[in-house]
Design an enzyme around this catalytic site. Structure first.
Site, PDB file in Angstrom:
ATOM      1  N   CYS A  32       2.248  -3.725  -1.108  1.00  0.00           N
ATOM      2  CA  CYS A  32       2.468  -3.389   0.295  1.00  0.00           C
ATOM      3  C   CYS A  32       3.678  -2.468   0.359  1.00  0.00           C
ATOM      4  CB  CYS A  32       2.660  -4.643   1.139  1.00  0.00           C
ATOM      5  SG  CYS A  32       3.848  -5.791   0.462  1.00  0.00           S
ATOM      6  N   HIS A  33       3.879  -1.868   1.509  1.00  0.00           N
ATOM      7  CA  HIS A  33       4.955  -0.887   1.656  1.00  0.00           C
ATOM      8  C   HIS A  33       5.785  -1.181   2.897  1.00  0.00           C
ATOM      9  CE1 HIS A  33       2.529   1.649  -1.085  1.00  0.00           C
ATOM     10  NE2 HIS A  33       1.518   1.466  -0.265  1.00  0.00           N
ATOM     11  N   TYR A  49       3.130  13.434   4.010  1.00  0.00           N
ATOM     12  CA  TYR A  49       2.708  12.897   5.310  1.00  0.00           C
ATOM     13  C   TYR A  49       3.905  12.237   5.977  1.00  0.00           C
ATOM     14  CZ  TYR A  49       2.620   8.440   2.723  1.00  0.00           C
ATOM     15  OH  TYR A  49       2.972   7.349   1.970  1.00  0.00           O
ATOM     16  N   THR A  77       5.225   7.483  -1.290  1.00  0.00           N
ATOM     17  CA  THR A  77       5.691   8.858  -1.512  1.00  0.00           C
ATOM     18  C   THR A  77       6.429   9.444  -0.310  1.00  0.00           C
ATOM     19  OG1 THR A  77       3.500   9.654  -0.887  1.00  0.00           O
ATOM     20  CG2 THR A  77       3.951   9.425  -3.249  1.00  0.00           C
ATOM     21  N   ARG A 130      -2.933  14.901  -4.271  1.00  0.00           N
ATOM     22  CA  ARG A 130      -2.640  15.229  -2.867  1.00  0.00           C
ATOM     23  C   ARG A 130      -1.310  14.616  -2.408  1.00  0.00           C
ATOM     24  NH1 ARG A 130      -3.876  10.477  -0.263  1.00  0.00           N
ATOM     25  NH2 ARG A 130      -5.156   9.234  -1.641  1.00  0.00           N
ATOM     26  N   ASP A 261      -1.990  -3.701   0.826  1.00  0.00           N
ATOM     27  CA  ASP A 261      -1.699  -2.273   1.010  1.00  0.00           C
ATOM     28  C   ASP A 261      -1.182  -1.963   2.424  1.00  0.00           C
ATOM     29  OD1 ASP A 261      -1.351   0.341   0.034  1.00  0.00           O
ATOM     30  OD2 ASP A 261      -3.272   0.981   0.874  1.00  0.00           O
ATOM     31  N   ASN A 266      -2.342   6.864   5.133  1.00  0.00           N
ATOM     32  CA  ASN A 266      -3.369   7.906   4.966  1.00  0.00           C
ATOM     33  C   ASN A 266      -4.801   7.441   5.099  1.00  0.00           C
ATOM     34  OD1 ASN A 266      -1.579  10.049   4.326  1.00  0.00           O
ATOM     35  ND2 ASN A 266      -1.327   9.168   2.285  1.00  0.00           N
TER      36      ASN A 266
END
Ligand code: 0GY
Length: 305
Positions: A32-33, A49, A77, A130, A261, A266
């Protein structure tokens, strides 16, 4: 600083349902973020993004709502190699979160030690074209050698179409690497192809031949071509991903991890209800023993030993 989200950005799903599947006690959401909040932890200039904010408090509330005990927070990222938001979340977690960071070659041994004390246990290298400007091949070797003495592992993220091209590098690396290597999201297979076809077989071969390779069997919502559930409430989502994830869980039960996640960077088309994602687990880990390994034993061994 205020940030304008990428046009069309889908925010995470507020008010997720309560899963019907009861997670075993001690379960870890191992992918997870956190995003920002941007005003406090600005997004990096090199990002591909700009997400919505997704704070540590919101992550911990989701953890409790779904019935997880702990989190593994992975650097995204959009924050580049500035791990400030992640470290802050680890330090606020009462030892209930570990982290996987992104670092540059310029990171000092003292900084690595400080991250270790905060709960960092891995470094992520992103090969998804990407998302990054270059594939970090040289950095990976150099940094992996420096983190091995800390007992950390390497996380790699790539897409299945790129595995043939990366094969020589990854396999050569393995002969030199002393660390565990964790692959994000099963190496992102194309699930419209056969589960025993050449593309997925190459990934299975990678895991079979290299016993230090682990896989996250996460992200059905990202991999599914069938999309979200046909009928609201049927909880029948993402079934086209089941044979892929189930094969990995049953072939390598001691080397698999699972994560939500959240907040799902995205995603196109739909944003998953995280309660529904948890209900996906018993379809890919069909016995209590497999569920315990996937959700408790494996992540605890890798992150809390
Ligand atoms: C993921 C997926 C993605 C993004 C990132 O670091 C990231 O920005 O991981 C993606 O776009 O596939 O693992 O959450």
């Amino acid at each position: 600083m205020t940030f304008e989200k990428t046009p069309g950005w889908l925010d995470w799903y507020a008010g997720p349902s309560r899963p019907r599947f009861k997670l075993p006690s001690g379960s870890v959401d191992a992918h997870c973020h956190v995003f920002g909040p941007g005003a406090q932890f600005p997004f990096t200039a090199e990002r591909k993004y700009t997400p919505c904010d997704a704070s540590k408090e919101q992550l911990f509330a989701l953890r409790d709502h779904l019935g997880f005990d702990k989190n593994v927070i992975v650097q995204a990222t959009c924050h580049g190699a500035d791990n400030g938001a992640l470290i802050d979340a680890l330090q606020s977690s009462s030892n209930r979160a570990r982290g996987v960071v992104t670092v540059k070659r310029s990171v000092t041994d003292q900084q690595l030690q400080q991250m270790h004390a905060a709960g960092v246990r891995g470094v992520r290298f992103n090969f998804v074209k990407r998302l990054v400007d270059f594939t970090p091949k040289d950095e990976l070797m150099e940094i992996a050698a420096r983190i091995a003495p800390l007992g950390w592992h390497v996380v790699i993220y790539f897409e299945a179409v790129d595995l043939p091209e990366l094969w020589d590098f990854f396999t050569a690396v393995h002969d030199d690497l002393a660390t565990t290597v964790v692959v994000d999201h099963m190496g992102r297979p194309d699930v419209s192809l056969p589960v025993d076809g050449p593309q997925f077989e190459l990934f299975i071969k990678f895991m079979r031949e290299y016993p230090n390779v682990w896989s996250k069997v996460s992200c059905p919502e990202r991999l599914s071509v069938g999309g979200p559930p046909a009928l609201d409430g049927e909880r029948d989502a993402y079934r086209d991903v089941v044979p892929f994830a189930r094969r990995i869980v049953e072939t390598f039960p001691d080397r698999v991890l699972w994560g939500t996640d959240w907040p799902h960077p995205n995603l196109k088309g739909h944003m998953p209800d995280d309660g529904l994602l948890v209900d996906f687990i018993p379809h890919i880990a069909v016995t209590e023993q497999l569920q315990r390994k996937l959700l408790v034993d494996n992540p605890t061994r890798l992150y809390w030993a």
